[in-house]
Design a protein around this motif. Structure first.
Motif, PDB file in Angstrom:
ATOM      1  N   UNK A 107       8.806 -21.513 -21.191  1.00  0.00           N
ATOM      2  CA  UNK A 107      10.040 -21.661 -21.965  1.00  0.00           C
ATOM      3  C   UNK A 107      11.266 -21.653 -21.070  1.00  0.00           C
ATOM      4  N   UNK A 108      11.220 -20.845 -20.008  1.00  0.00           N
ATOM      5  CA  UNK A 108      12.399 -20.704 -19.155  1.00  0.00           C
ATOM      6  C   UNK A 108      12.524 -21.839 -18.140  1.00  0.00           C
ATOM      7  N   UNK A 109      11.431 -22.523 -17.823  1.00  0.00           N
ATOM      8  CA  UNK A 109      11.483 -23.562 -16.794  1.00  0.00           C
ATOM      9  C   UNK A 109      12.523 -24.654 -17.054  1.00  0.00           C
ATOM     10  N   UNK A 110      12.617 -25.196 -18.267  1.00  0.00           N
ATOM     11  CA  UNK A 110      13.574 -26.299 -18.479  1.00  0.00           C
ATOM     12  C   UNK A 110      15.040 -25.897 -18.314  1.00  0.00           C
ATOM     13  N   UNK A 111      15.348 -24.611 -18.532  1.00  0.00           N
ATOM     14  CA  UNK A 111      16.760 -24.186 -18.493  1.00  0.00           C
ATOM     15  C   UNK A 111      17.103 -23.405 -17.234  1.00  0.00           C
ATOM     16  N   UNK A 112      16.089 -23.020 -16.460  1.00  0.00           N
ATOM     17  CA  UNK A 112      16.330 -22.146 -15.307  1.00  0.00           C
ATOM     18  C   UNK A 112      17.304 -22.751 -14.304  1.00  0.00           C
ATOM     19  N   UNK A 113      17.126 -24.032 -13.976  1.00  0.00           N
ATOM     20  CA  UNK A 113      17.974 -24.642 -12.945  1.00  0.00           C
ATOM     21  C   UNK A 113      19.451 -24.657 -13.365  1.00  0.00           C
ATOM     22  N   UNK A 156       9.241 -16.029 -14.703  1.00  0.00           N
ATOM     23  CA  UNK A 156       9.420 -17.455 -14.449  1.00  0.00           C
ATOM     24  C   UNK A 156      10.791 -17.758 -13.857  1.00  0.00           C
ATOM     25  N   UNK A 157      11.817 -17.110 -14.411  1.00  0.00           N
ATOM     26  CA  UNK A 157      13.182 -17.312 -13.918  1.00  0.00           C
ATOM     27  C   UNK A 157      13.310 -16.826 -12.478  1.00  0.00           C
ATOM     28  N   UNK A 158      12.734 -15.642 -12.191  1.00  0.00           N
ATOM     29  CA  UNK A 158      12.809 -15.106 -10.831  1.00  0.00           C
ATOM     30  C   UNK A 158      12.031 -15.980  -9.854  1.00  0.00           C
ATOM     31  N   UNK A 159      10.895 -16.493 -10.291  1.00  0.00           N
ATOM     32  CA  UNK A 159      10.080 -17.367  -9.432  1.00  0.00           C
ATOM     33  C   UNK A 159      10.893 -18.570  -8.962  1.00  0.00           C
ATOM     34  N   UNK A 160      11.582 -19.215  -9.895  1.00  0.00           N
ATOM     35  CA  UNK A 160      12.369 -20.411  -9.543  1.00  0.00           C
ATOM     36  C   UNK A 160      13.577 -20.039  -8.688  1.00  0.00           C
ATOM     37  N   UNK A 161      14.276 -18.976  -9.065  1.00  0.00           N
ATOM     38  CA  UNK A 161      15.498 -18.611  -8.338  1.00  0.00           C
ATOM     39  C   UNK A 161      15.182 -18.155  -6.915  1.00  0.00           C
ATOM     40  N   UNK A 217      -0.135 -25.245   0.851  1.00  0.00           N
ATOM     41  CA  UNK A 217       0.262 -26.381   0.018  1.00  0.00           C
ATOM     42  C   UNK A 217       1.487 -26.092  -0.846  1.00  0.00           C
ATOM     43  N   UNK A 218       1.418 -25.053  -1.676  1.00  0.00           N
ATOM     44  CA  UNK A 218       2.520 -24.799  -2.609  1.00  0.00           C
ATOM     45  C   UNK A 218       3.818 -24.451  -1.882  1.00  0.00           C
ATOM     46  N   UNK A 219       3.795 -23.558  -0.851  1.00  0.00           N
ATOM     47  CA  UNK A 219       5.052 -23.320  -0.121  1.00  0.00           C
ATOM     48  C   UNK A 219       5.659 -24.591   0.463  1.00  0.00           C
ATOM     49  N   UNK A 220       4.807 -25.470   1.006  1.00  0.00           N
ATOM     50  CA  UNK A 220       5.330 -26.710   1.586  1.00  0.00           C
ATOM     51  C   UNK A 220       5.853 -27.655   0.512  1.00  0.00           C
ATOM     52  N   UNK A 221       5.214 -27.659  -0.661  1.00  0.00           N
ATOM     53  CA  UNK A 221       5.709 -28.497  -1.760  1.00  0.00           C
ATOM     54  C   UNK A 221       7.087 -28.021  -2.207  1.00  0.00           C
ATOM     55  N   UNK A 222       7.279 -26.698  -2.254  1.00  0.00           N
ATOM     56  CA  UNK A 222       8.612 -26.162  -2.583  1.00  0.00           C
ATOM     57  C   UNK A 222       9.630 -26.612  -1.539  1.00  0.00           C
ATOM     58  N   UNK A 223       9.216 -26.578  -0.278  1.00  0.00           N
ATOM     59  CA  UNK A 223      10.126 -26.972   0.806  1.00  0.00           C
ATOM     60  C   UNK A 223      10.464 -28.459   0.715  1.00  0.00           C
ATOM     61  N   UNK A 224       9.445 -29.305   0.503  1.00  0.00           N
ATOM     62  CA  UNK A 224       9.671 -30.753   0.405  1.00  0.00           C
ATOM     63  C   UNK A 224      10.555 -31.057  -0.799  1.00  0.00           C
ATOM     64  N   UNK A 225      10.173 -30.464  -1.939  1.00  0.00           N
ATOM     65  CA  UNK A 225      10.865 -30.778  -3.193  1.00  0.00           C
ATOM     66  C   UNK A 225      12.293 -30.249  -3.203  1.00  0.00           C
ATOM     67  N   UNK A 226      12.517 -29.123  -2.508  1.00  0.00           N
ATOM     68  CA  UNK A 226      13.865 -28.561  -2.451  1.00  0.00           C
ATOM     69  C   UNK A 226      14.799 -29.324  -1.543  1.00  0.00           C
ATOM     70  N   UNK A 241      16.428 -27.697  -9.369  1.00  0.00           N
ATOM     71  CA  UNK A 241      15.670 -28.602 -10.234  1.00  0.00           C
ATOM     72  C   UNK A 241      14.339 -28.974  -9.583  1.00  0.00           C
ATOM     73  N   UNK A 242      14.372 -29.196  -8.274  1.00  0.00           N
ATOM     74  CA  UNK A 242      13.147 -29.531  -7.556  1.00  0.00           C
ATOM     75  C   UNK A 242      12.144 -28.400  -7.608  1.00  0.00           C
ATOM     76  N   UNK A 243      12.611 -27.178  -7.376  1.00  0.00           N
ATOM     77  CA  UNK A 243      11.726 -26.014  -7.404  1.00  0.00           C
ATOM     78  C   UNK A 243      11.173 -25.802  -8.805  1.00  0.00           C
ATOM     79  N   UNK A 244      12.012 -25.969  -9.829  1.00  0.00           N
ATOM     80  CA  UNK A 244      11.551 -25.798 -11.219  1.00  0.00           C
ATOM     81  C   UNK A 244      10.454 -26.806 -11.549  1.00  0.00           C
ATOM     82  N   UNK A 245      10.598 -28.031 -11.052  1.00  0.00           N
ATOM     83  CA  UNK A 245       9.605 -29.071 -11.315  1.00  0.00           C
ATOM     84  C   UNK A 245       8.259 -28.706 -10.689  1.00  0.00           C
ATOM     85  N   UNK A 246       8.288 -28.269  -9.419  1.00  0.00           N
ATOM     86  CA  UNK A 246       7.054 -27.887  -8.731  1.00  0.00           C
ATOM     87  C   UNK A 246       6.435 -26.659  -9.392  1.00  0.00           C
ATOM     88  N   UNK A 247       7.279 -25.673  -9.727  1.00  0.00           N
ATOM     89  CA  UNK A 247       6.769 -24.448 -10.352  1.00  0.00           C
ATOM     90  C   UNK A 247       6.109 -24.744 -11.694  1.00  0.00           C
TER      91      UNK A 247
END
Length: 381
Positions: A61-67, A114-119, A309-318, A327-333
């Motif tokens: 629920x929080x992913x779409x609004x977190x960014x 979820x919010x803390x994960x993205x932030x 994999x996931x840490x690098x995807x966060x890095x690439x997407x960010x 927004x990039x991190x929220x999408x990957x998360x």
């Protein structure tokens, strides 16, 4: 290990690293008391499963609004808000007097997590940009380390003999440490970017990254949930070794995350994800051999491969041009969490319809798909 030394020697980097560990400490402490909550509220397994669904629902629920919230508050302050909310809502599931309040409290706890994960992932992306240092993988290593701390803390459970008190003491201790270090990141603001309008040119690589995140975290979830049963039923492992697959997977994943940043700095994010996929493929081949020792070694290689994999995807997407890092991190998360929750279910369906070994053949195919997708991305790039 350069990134680990960097984190341990500099409070600017240790502060967000402890946030990563904190998230798993809160969640893990709740997890060890799930049986106690079930007994206290006198609910059956189906009701418990439905209640835990609300935890996932809160996350999604929080992913779409977190960014948007992170951009409004600024990423440093948003991370601190996530720490405070997670601290508060971690207490509720162990205090509630009835089933309906349990569902509500788990929803709030999931949303805060979820919010803390993205932030916090956005925060690390921004610090990496500012300082031109690579330590995202090590940050996820601290998340894994949080699980180890929970395991050690669980030894105190019989002594304390009070789930709510145990959680309260955990929350208090973790919050005090975070409070001491919050000034190291509260001021950080995401770098301004020039947004680009939606286009297929932008969407195609983002979609590929989302698929990779879904598949890699789905594979992680499947190994966590099904490795023990695989060793028991397929390789006919003795009772003492049934948990060895998960242990090997977890230990290798923690080690891989502490080593990943140095390798990434030398060969780049795209290549390290491809290398991780290759290692995971070799791991699955060993798992599918049917030999217990080879299978346990294979699970260790899976952990090593998926760790980066996931840490690098966060890095690439960010760091995608024209897209805000939050927004990039929220999408990957979002993609990753979906895979982590759905992956084990799909694996269970395949195991029921065919065999458990067939489902691990499917996981081998997923690892191969990741390699092909990332190789195609690197060629286009």
């Amino acid at each position: 290990m350069k990134s680990l030394r960097l984190i341990l020697s500099n409070p600017r980097y240790f502060a967000p690293a402890f946030v990563f560990a904190s998230l798993n400490i809160w969640f893990g402490t709740w997890a060890i008391y799930i049986p106690a909550v079930k007994e206290k509220l006198r609910i059956d397994k189906a009701e418990l499963g439905f209640a835990i669904f609300f935890l996932s629902l809160g996350v999604f629920t929080v992913f779409p609004v977190a960014s948007k919230i992170i951009n409004r508050l600024k990423v440093g302050r948003a991370t601190w808000l996530g720490v405070v909310m997670s601290s508060i809502f971690a207490l509720f599931p162990l205090l509630v007097p009835n089933y309906y309040l349990l569902c509500a409290s788990l929803f709030l706890f999931g949303a805060a997590n979820g919010f803390l994960d993205i932030s916090m992932n956005t925060l690390v992306t921004e610090i990496e940009k500012e300082d031109r240092q690579n330590f995202m993988s090590a940050m996820h290593g601290f998340f894994s380390l949080g699980g180890v701390i929970v395991g050690l803390g669980s030894l105190l459970a019989p002594i304390i003999n009070n789930p709510a008190l145990h959680m309260a003491l955990t929350v208090l201790l973790v919050l005090v440490v975070n409070l001491a270090f919050r000034k190291r990141y509260r001021h950080i603001v995401a770098a301004a970017i020039e947004k680009e309008p939606f286009s297929l040119k932008l969407f195609k690589p983002l979609f590929v990254l989302g698929i990779i995140s879904f598949v890699s975290m789905g594979s992680e979830g499947a190994i966590v949930d099904w490795s023990g049963l695989y060793l028991k039923e397929v390789t006919l492992a003795p009772e003492a070794l049934i948990g060895a697959g998960f242990l090997a997977f977890s230990a290798a994943m923690t080690l891989g995350r502490f080593l990943g940043d140095g390798i990434s700095q030398r060969i780049g994010s795209i290549k390290i994800v491809a290398l991780g996929a290759l290692i995971a493929i070799v791991g699955y081949v060993m798992v599918l051999s049917g030999n217990t020792i080879l299978a346990i070694t294979g699970f260790a290689l899976n952990g090593l491969g998926f760790s980066v994999m996931v840490p690098e995807l966060f890095r690439i997407r960010g760091n995608v041009k024209g897209v805000e890092s939050s927004q990039g991190v929220a999408f990957i998360a979002g993609s990753g969490y979906s895979g982590f929750l759905i992956g084990p279910v799909i694996l269970g369906f395949l195991a029921e319809e065919f065999t458990l070994k067939t489902s691990f053949w499917a996981l081998l195919g997923c690892a191969a798909m990741i390699f092909v997708a990332i190789f195609a991305m690197s060629r286009k790039r």
